[in-house]
Design a protein around this motif. Sequence first.
Motif, PDB file in Angstrom:
ATOM      1  N   ASP A  22      13.214  57.278  68.067  1.00 43.89           N
ATOM      2  CA  ASP A  22      14.060  58.266  67.411  1.00 43.89           C
ATOM      3  C   ASP A  22      14.969  57.574  66.397  1.00 43.89           C
ATOM      4  O   ASP A  22      14.847  56.366  66.161  1.00 43.89           O
ATOM      5  CB  ASP A  22      14.833  59.102  68.437  1.00 43.89           C
ATOM      6  N   ILE A  23      15.893  58.297  65.833  1.00 42.96           N
ATOM      7  CA  ILE A  23      16.719  57.797  64.740  1.00 42.96           C
ATOM      8  C   ILE A  23      17.579  56.584  65.129  1.00 42.96           C
ATOM      9  O   ILE A  23      17.927  55.774  64.281  1.00 42.96           O
ATOM     10  CB  ILE A  23      17.588  58.928  64.155  1.00 42.96           C
ATOM     11  N   GLY A  39      11.457  65.621  72.227  1.00 44.92           N
ATOM     12  CA  GLY A  39      12.691  64.888  72.443  1.00 44.92           C
ATOM     13  C   GLY A  39      12.827  64.258  73.813  1.00 44.92           C
ATOM     14  O   GLY A  39      13.926  63.887  74.217  1.00 44.92           O
ATOM     15  N   GLU A  40      11.744  64.106  74.545  1.00 44.22           N
ATOM     16  CA  GLU A  40      11.787  63.561  75.914  1.00 44.22           C
ATOM     17  C   GLU A  40      11.939  62.045  75.872  1.00 44.22           C
ATOM     18  O   GLU A  40      11.193  61.351  75.199  1.00 44.22           O
ATOM     19  CB  GLU A  40      10.523  63.936  76.668  1.00 44.22           C
ATOM     20  N   THR A  41      12.909  61.529  76.637  1.00 43.27           N
ATOM     21  CA  THR A  41      13.156  60.087  76.703  1.00 43.27           C
ATOM     22  C   THR A  41      12.933  59.509  78.096  1.00 43.27           C
ATOM     23  O   THR A  41      13.168  58.320  78.308  1.00 43.27           O
ATOM     24  CB  THR A  41      14.594  59.758  76.242  1.00 43.27           C
ATOM     25  N   ASP A  42      12.468  60.322  79.031  1.00 45.08           N
ATOM     26  CA  ASP A  42      12.169  59.842  80.375  1.00 45.08           C
ATOM     27  C   ASP A  42      11.162  58.695  80.299  1.00 45.08           C
ATOM     28  O   ASP A  42      10.129  58.805  79.636  1.00 45.08           O
ATOM     29  CB  ASP A  42      11.607  60.985  81.226  1.00 45.08           C
ATOM     30  N   LYS A  43      11.469  57.595  80.960  1.00 42.28           N
ATOM     31  CA  LYS A  43      10.646  56.382  80.847  1.00 42.28           C
ATOM     32  C   LYS A  43       9.187  56.607  81.252  1.00 42.28           C
ATOM     33  O   LYS A  43       8.273  56.090  80.609  1.00 42.28           O
ATOM     34  CB  LYS A  43      11.267  55.253  81.654  1.00 42.28           C
ATOM     35  N   ALA A  88      24.825  59.851  64.547  1.00 39.57           N
ATOM     36  CA  ALA A  88      23.954  58.960  65.327  1.00 39.57           C
ATOM     37  C   ALA A  88      24.126  57.572  64.749  1.00 39.57           C
ATOM     38  O   ALA A  88      24.178  57.404  63.530  1.00 39.57           O
ATOM     39  CB  ALA A  88      22.495  59.409  65.241  1.00 39.57           C
ATOM     40  N   GLY A  89      24.271  56.592  65.610  1.00 39.63           N
ATOM     41  CA  GLY A  89      24.485  55.236  65.132  1.00 39.63           C
ATOM     42  C   GLY A  89      25.754  55.108  64.321  1.00 39.63           C
ATOM     43  O   GLY A  89      25.843  54.270  63.428  1.00 39.63           O
ATOM     44  N   GLY A  90      26.748  55.979  64.602  1.00 43.23           N
ATOM     45  CA  GLY A  90      28.040  55.903  63.942  1.00 43.23           C
ATOM     46  C   GLY A  90      28.110  56.561  62.573  1.00 43.23           C
ATOM     47  O   GLY A  90      29.144  56.495  61.910  1.00 43.23           O
ATOM     48  N   ARG A  91      27.045  57.208  62.137  1.00 40.94           N
ATOM     49  CA  ARG A  91      27.087  57.848  60.816  1.00 40.94           C
ATOM     50  C   ARG A  91      26.618  59.298  60.912  1.00 40.94           C
ATOM     51  O   ARG A  91      25.835  59.659  61.787  1.00 40.94           O
ATOM     52  CB  ARG A  91      26.236  57.076  59.813  1.00 40.94           C
ATOM     53  N   VAL A  92      27.119  60.113  60.006  1.00 36.79           N
ATOM     54  CA  VAL A  92      26.695  61.515  59.945  1.00 36.79           C
ATOM     55  C   VAL A  92      25.224  61.546  59.536  1.00 36.79           C
ATOM     56  O   VAL A  92      24.819  60.869  58.597  1.00 36.79           O
ATOM     57  CB  VAL A  92      27.550  62.309  58.935  1.00 36.79           C
ATOM     58  N   VAL A  93      24.454  62.316  60.287  1.00 35.65           N
ATOM     59  CA  VAL A  93      23.027  62.467  60.013  1.00 35.65           C
ATOM     60  C   VAL A  93      22.788  63.925  59.613  1.00 35.65           C
ATOM     61  O   VAL A  93      23.159  64.844  60.361  1.00 35.65           O
ATOM     62  CB  VAL A  93      22.187  62.091  61.254  1.00 35.65           C
ATOM     63  N   GLY A 132      20.198  65.856  59.558  1.00 33.79           N
ATOM     64  CA  GLY A 132      19.460  66.660  60.525  1.00 33.79           C
ATOM     65  C   GLY A 132      20.312  67.092  61.704  1.00 33.79           C
ATOM     66  O   GLY A 132      20.219  68.229  62.173  1.00 33.79           O
ATOM     67  N   LEU A 133      21.153  66.178  62.203  1.00 34.24           N
ATOM     68  CA  LEU A 133      22.051  66.530  63.308  1.00 34.24           C
ATOM     69  C   LEU A 133      23.116  67.511  62.843  1.00 34.24           C
ATOM     70  O   LEU A 133      23.488  68.432  63.575  1.00 34.24           O
ATOM     71  CB  LEU A 133      22.715  65.281  63.889  1.00 34.24           C
ATOM     72  N   ASP A 134      23.613  67.311  61.639  1.00 31.65           N
ATOM     73  CA  ASP A 134      24.605  68.226  61.097  1.00 31.65           C
ATOM     74  C   ASP A 134      24.001  69.636  60.989  1.00 31.65           C
ATOM     75  O   ASP A 134      24.640  70.617  61.380  1.00 31.65           O
ATOM     76  CB  ASP A 134      25.086  67.728  59.731  1.00 31.65           C
TER      77      ASP A 134
END
Length: 168
Positions: A39-40, A49-53, A140-145, A147-149
């Motif tokens: 992901d980003i 969006g699944e992150t389950d190992k 994400a990662g400390g910056r405005v994204v 897509g998230l916005d």
Amino acid sequence: MLQTVKKHPGKSATAAAVMMAAAAFITPWEGVRLTTYKDIVGVDTVCIGETDKAAVAEGKRRAYTPTECRDMLVRRLPDYDTGFMRCVTRADIPVSVHVAGISLAYNVGTGAVCKSTFVRLVNAGDFAAACDALLMFNRAGGRVVKGLDNRRRAERDYCLAGLRGRGP
């Protein structure tokens, strides 16, 4: 009339409708990727969006089908709902706020949501301000994204529409 959902709806029709609405809202924002990707912020992810190992590892070995991805989301959403509602102290909340809370928890994790202004305002009963507080989660990662916005604005609009009787 403003629709609300009880804190412990169990297997009610309302609970099922909330889960269906959350899945329908989340899917276009997460997208469907049938194999594992980063992901980003570099987290291994698969499907919706699944992150389950275990799911990610399987996605590295083979491609999921769209149906498997949808089923995976439907199975996981109650976990995020439970995590979110564990932090909610009110006996009931509007359905649109509930769906927005599940979407946020699925995207950023229940720990972050439980510590958020969003939950604090939900617990205070200031639902409109809680909807506006969703906009705080656009980084994400400390910056405005962008897509998230965009996603947070859509969550806020969905959340507020339900309060105005134009949504769920």
